[in-house]
Design a protein around this motif. Structure first.
Motif, PDB file in Angstrom:
ATOM      1  N   ARG A   1      -8.224   4.572  15.765  1.00 33.71           N
ATOM      2  CA  ARG A   1      -6.782   4.675  16.007  1.00 33.71           C
ATOM      3  C   ARG A   1      -6.042   4.586  14.679  1.00 33.71           C
ATOM      4  O   ARG A   1      -6.562   4.063  13.700  1.00 33.71           O
ATOM      5  CB  ARG A   1      -6.334   3.527  16.908  1.00 33.71           C
ATOM      6  CG  ARG A   1      -6.986   3.585  18.272  1.00 33.71           C
ATOM      7  CD  ARG A   1      -6.704   2.371  19.087  1.00 33.71           C
ATOM      8  NE  ARG A   1      -5.340   1.881  18.924  1.00 33.71           N
ATOM      9  CZ  ARG A   1      -4.822   0.904  19.610  1.00 33.71           C
ATOM     10  NH1 ARG A   1      -5.525   0.289  20.517  1.00 33.71           N
ATOM     11  NH2 ARG A   1      -3.579   0.516  19.418  1.00 33.71           N
ATOM     12  N   ARG A   2      -4.804   5.082  14.684  1.00 32.19           N
ATOM     13  CA  ARG A   2      -3.999   5.000  13.473  1.00 32.19           C
ATOM     14  C   ARG A   2      -3.683   3.547  13.139  1.00 32.19           C
ATOM     15  O   ARG A   2      -3.552   2.709  14.026  1.00 32.19           O
ATOM     16  CB  ARG A   2      -2.717   5.809  13.628  1.00 32.19           C
ATOM     17  CG  ARG A   2      -3.015   7.305  13.733  1.00 32.19           C
ATOM     18  CD  ARG A   2      -1.774   8.141  13.683  1.00 32.19           C
ATOM     19  NE  ARG A   2      -0.934   7.875  14.836  1.00 32.19           N
ATOM     20  CZ  ARG A   2       0.338   8.221  14.924  1.00 32.19           C
ATOM     21  NH1 ARG A   2       0.922   8.840  13.921  1.00 32.19           N
ATOM     22  NH2 ARG A   2       1.033   7.952  15.998  1.00 32.19           N
ATOM     23  N   VAL A   3      -3.561   3.249  11.873  1.00 37.06           N
ATOM     24  CA  VAL A   3      -3.281   1.901  11.395  1.00 37.06           C
ATOM     25  C   VAL A   3      -1.905   1.463  11.876  1.00 37.06           C
ATOM     26  O   VAL A   3      -0.926   2.201  11.756  1.00 37.06           O
ATOM     27  CB  VAL A   3      -3.358   1.849   9.852  1.00 37.06           C
ATOM     28  CG1 VAL A   3      -2.908   0.504   9.323  1.00 37.06           C
ATOM     29  CG2 VAL A   3      -4.760   2.187   9.386  1.00 37.06           C
ATOM     30  N   GLU A   4      -1.842   0.236  12.401  1.00 36.02           N
ATOM     31  CA  GLU A   4      -0.584  -0.307  12.921  1.00 36.02           C
ATOM     32  C   GLU A   4       0.165  -1.066  11.831  1.00 36.02           C
ATOM     33  O   GLU A   4      -0.405  -1.477  10.826  1.00 36.02           O
ATOM     34  CB  GLU A   4      -0.885  -1.262  14.080  1.00 36.02           C
ATOM     35  CG  GLU A   4      -1.553  -0.581  15.248  1.00 36.02           C
ATOM     36  CD  GLU A   4      -1.978  -1.565  16.333  1.00 36.02           C
ATOM     37  OE1 GLU A   4      -1.741  -2.782  16.179  1.00 36.02           O
ATOM     38  OE2 GLU A   4      -2.545  -1.100  17.335  1.00 36.02           O
ATOM     39  N   ARG A   5       1.447  -1.308  12.076  1.00 32.97           N
ATOM     40  CA  ARG A   5       2.301  -2.020  11.131  1.00 32.97           C
ATOM     41  C   ARG A   5       1.727  -3.396  10.792  1.00 32.97           C
ATOM     42  O   ARG A   5       1.757  -3.817   9.644  1.00 32.97           O
ATOM     43  CB  ARG A   5       3.706  -2.170  11.709  1.00 32.97           C
ATOM     44  CG  ARG A   5       4.670  -2.834  10.746  1.00 32.97           C
ATOM     45  CD  ARG A   5       6.009  -3.155  11.406  1.00 32.97           C
ATOM     46  NE  ARG A   5       6.995  -3.579  10.456  1.00 32.97           N
ATOM     47  CZ  ARG A   5       7.043  -4.762   9.880  1.00 32.97           C
ATOM     48  NH1 ARG A   5       6.104  -5.660  10.138  1.00 32.97           N
ATOM     49  NH2 ARG A   5       7.993  -5.067   9.017  1.00 32.97           N
ATOM     50  N   ARG A   6       1.216  -4.106  11.791  1.00 37.59           N
ATOM     51  CA  ARG A   6       0.731  -5.471  11.544  1.00 37.59           C
ATOM     52  C   ARG A   6      -0.422  -5.489  10.538  1.00 37.59           C
ATOM     53  O   ARG A   6      -0.569  -6.432   9.772  1.00 37.59           O
ATOM     54  CB  ARG A   6       0.328  -6.163  12.845  1.00 37.59           C
ATOM     55  CG  ARG A   6      -0.880  -5.582  13.519  1.00 37.59           C
ATOM     56  CD  ARG A   6      -1.266  -6.344  14.789  1.00 37.59           C
ATOM     57  NE  ARG A   6      -2.311  -5.641  15.477  1.00 37.59           N
ATOM     58  CZ  ARG A   6      -3.587  -5.650  15.126  1.00 37.59           C
ATOM     59  NH1 ARG A   6      -3.974  -6.361  14.095  1.00 37.59           N
ATOM     60  NH2 ARG A   6      -4.484  -4.967  15.801  1.00 37.59           N
ATOM     61  N   GLN A   7      -1.242  -4.431  10.518  1.00 38.33           N
ATOM     62  CA  GLN A   7      -2.341  -4.362   9.559  1.00 38.33           C
ATOM     63  C   GLN A   7      -1.816  -4.185   8.127  1.00 38.33           C
ATOM     64  O   GLN A   7      -2.352  -4.769   7.188  1.00 38.33           O
ATOM     65  CB  GLN A   7      -3.301  -3.232   9.929  1.00 38.33           C
ATOM     66  CG  GLN A   7      -4.027  -3.497  11.249  1.00 38.33           C
ATOM     67  CD  GLN A   7      -4.710  -2.269  11.776  1.00 38.33           C
ATOM     68  OE1 GLN A   7      -4.052  -1.322  12.198  1.00 38.33           O
ATOM     69  NE2 GLN A   7      -6.031  -2.277  11.738  1.00 38.33           N
ATOM     70  N   VAL A   8      -0.758  -3.396   7.985  1.00 44.45           N
ATOM     71  CA  VAL A   8      -0.134  -3.221   6.673  1.00 44.45           C
ATOM     72  C   VAL A   8       0.612  -4.504   6.285  1.00 44.45           C
ATOM     73  O   VAL A   8       0.640  -4.880   5.117  1.00 44.45           O
ATOM     74  CB  VAL A   8       0.805  -1.993   6.667  1.00 44.45           C
ATOM     75  CG1 VAL A   8       1.583  -1.887   5.361  1.00 44.45           C
ATOM     76  CG2 VAL A   8      -0.004  -0.712   6.910  1.00 44.45           C
ATOM     77  N   GLN A   9       1.173  -5.209   7.262  1.00 50.99           N
ATOM     78  CA  GLN A   9       1.859  -6.474   6.986  1.00 50.99           C
ATOM     79  C   GLN A   9       0.888  -7.514   6.410  1.00 50.99           C
ATOM     80  O   GLN A   9       1.226  -8.237   5.472  1.00 50.99           O
ATOM     81  CB  GLN A   9       2.505  -7.026   8.254  1.00 50.99           C
ATOM     82  CG  GLN A   9       3.254  -8.330   8.047  1.00 50.99           C
ATOM     83  CD  GLN A   9       4.464  -8.162   7.155  1.00 50.99           C
ATOM     84  OE1 GLN A   9       5.334  -7.366   7.462  1.00 50.99           O
ATOM     85  NE2 GLN A   9       4.524  -8.905   6.054  1.00 50.99           N
ATOM     86  N   ILE A  10      -0.307  -7.577   6.957  1.00 51.03           N
ATOM     87  CA  ILE A  10      -1.327  -8.505   6.437  1.00 51.03           C
ATOM     88  C   ILE A  10      -1.637  -8.181   4.976  1.00 51.03           C
ATOM     89  O   ILE A  10      -1.710  -9.068   4.128  1.00 51.03           O
ATOM     90  CB  ILE A  10      -2.600  -8.465   7.311  1.00 51.03           C
ATOM     91  CG1 ILE A  10      -2.300  -9.069   8.684  1.00 51.03           C
ATOM     92  CG2 ILE A  10      -3.757  -9.185   6.623  1.00 51.03           C
ATOM     93  CD1 ILE A  10      -3.385  -8.807   9.716  1.00 51.03           C
ATOM     94  N   LEU A  11      -1.799  -6.897   4.678  1.00 50.64           N
ATOM     95  CA  LEU A  11      -2.063  -6.492   3.296  1.00 50.64           C
ATOM     96  C   LEU A  11      -0.865  -6.822   2.410  1.00 50.64           C
ATOM     97  O   LEU A  11      -1.027  -7.299   1.282  1.00 50.64           O
ATOM     98  CB  LEU A  11      -2.397  -5.002   3.235  1.00 50.64           C
ATOM     99  CG  LEU A  11      -2.735  -4.438   1.862  1.00 50.64           C
ATOM    100  CD1 LEU A  11      -3.887  -5.188   1.196  1.00 50.64           C
ATOM    101  CD2 LEU A  11      -3.042  -2.953   1.975  1.00 50.64           C
ATOM    102  N   SER A  12       0.334  -6.617   2.900  1.00 53.57           N
ATOM    103  CA  SER A  12       1.544  -6.936   2.151  1.00 53.57           C
ATOM    104  C   SER A  12       1.627  -8.431   1.840  1.00 53.57           C
ATOM    105  O   SER A  12       1.966  -8.828   0.718  1.00 53.57           O
ATOM    106  CB  SER A  12       2.783  -6.500   2.937  1.00 53.57           C
ATOM    107  OG  SER A  12       3.954  -6.895   2.274  1.00 53.57           O
ATOM    108  N   ASP A  13       1.304  -9.258   2.820  1.00 54.18           N
ATOM    109  CA  ASP A  13       1.314 -10.710   2.614  1.00 54.18           C
ATOM    110  C   ASP A  13       0.291 -11.115   1.551  1.00 54.18           C
ATOM    111  O   ASP A  13       0.568 -11.968   0.704  1.00 54.18           O
ATOM    112  CB  ASP A  13       1.015 -11.444   3.922  1.00 54.18           C
ATOM    113  CG  ASP A  13       2.124 -11.286   4.957  1.00 54.18           C
ATOM    114  OD1 ASP A  13       3.234 -10.840   4.598  1.00 54.18           O
ATOM    115  OD2 ASP A  13       1.862 -11.589   6.136  1.00 54.18           O
ATOM    116  N   THR A  14      -0.876 -10.492   1.583  1.00 54.15           N
ATOM    117  CA  THR A  14      -1.911 -10.762   0.581  1.00 54.15           C
ATOM    118  C   THR A  14      -1.427 -10.346  -0.797  1.00 54.15           C
ATOM    119  O   THR A  14      -1.561 -11.098  -1.768  1.00 54.15           O
ATOM    120  CB  THR A  14      -3.214 -10.018   0.936  1.00 54.15           C
ATOM    121  OG1 THR A  14      -3.616 -10.367   2.259  1.00 54.15           O
ATOM    122  CG2 THR A  14      -4.323 -10.343  -0.047  1.00 54.15           C
TER     123      THR A  14
END
Length: 139
Positions: free
Chosen positions: A55-68
């Motif tokens: 499935r396409r990457v969701e916002r929450r997955q990018v948010q985790i990377l952003s937090d890191t």
């Protein structure tokens, strides 16, 4: 995938590629990889997440990377997937220092306009659709 990104960045001896690296900020993170290099006498860190998803990457997955990215004070992050990104993920990445890329395992397509799915011919293993938008890796 990390080696392909390193070649994009510059000569092999100037980019240190690390797989499954542990990064420490307020907490500990295990990231798929990092690219480290020196330029103008300064050290740079790029965090790389590579996900083979259906499935396409969701916002929450990018948010985790952003937090890191923020917590470990990296200069940039790159999220690579085979399946594309949902619109919320793209919007968040645009506001943060996160490049988005779609890969077929051999090629990378960096583009701002990657919300579209792969072209029908690309699903069969051909090249990705070409876009005229600039690379996010170099922004």
């Amino acid at each position: 995938m990390l080696d392909l990104l390193a070649r994009e960045q510059g000569p092999a001896d100037s980019v240190q590629v690390n797989h499954q690296e542990v990064l420490v900020g307020d907490t500990r993170y295990i990231v798929d990889g990092t690219l480290r290099f020196e330029q103008l006498g300064m050290q740079f860190l790029i965090i790389v997440e590579c996900k083979l998803l259906r499935r396409r990457v969701e916002r929450r997955q990018v948010q985790i990377l952003s937090d890191t990215l923020e917590d470990v004070h990296a200069q940039k992050a790159i999220f690579v997937t085979s399946s594309g990104f949902q619109s919320g993920a793209i919007e968040l990445a645009r506001r943060r220092r996160i490049a988005l890329a779609i890969s077929d395992g051999a090629n990378l397509n960096f583009s701002i306009d990657i919300a579209r799915r792969l072209s029908p011919r690309a699903r069969g293993g051909a090249k990705f659709e070409e876009t005229a938008t600039p690379s996010l890796l170099h922004q």
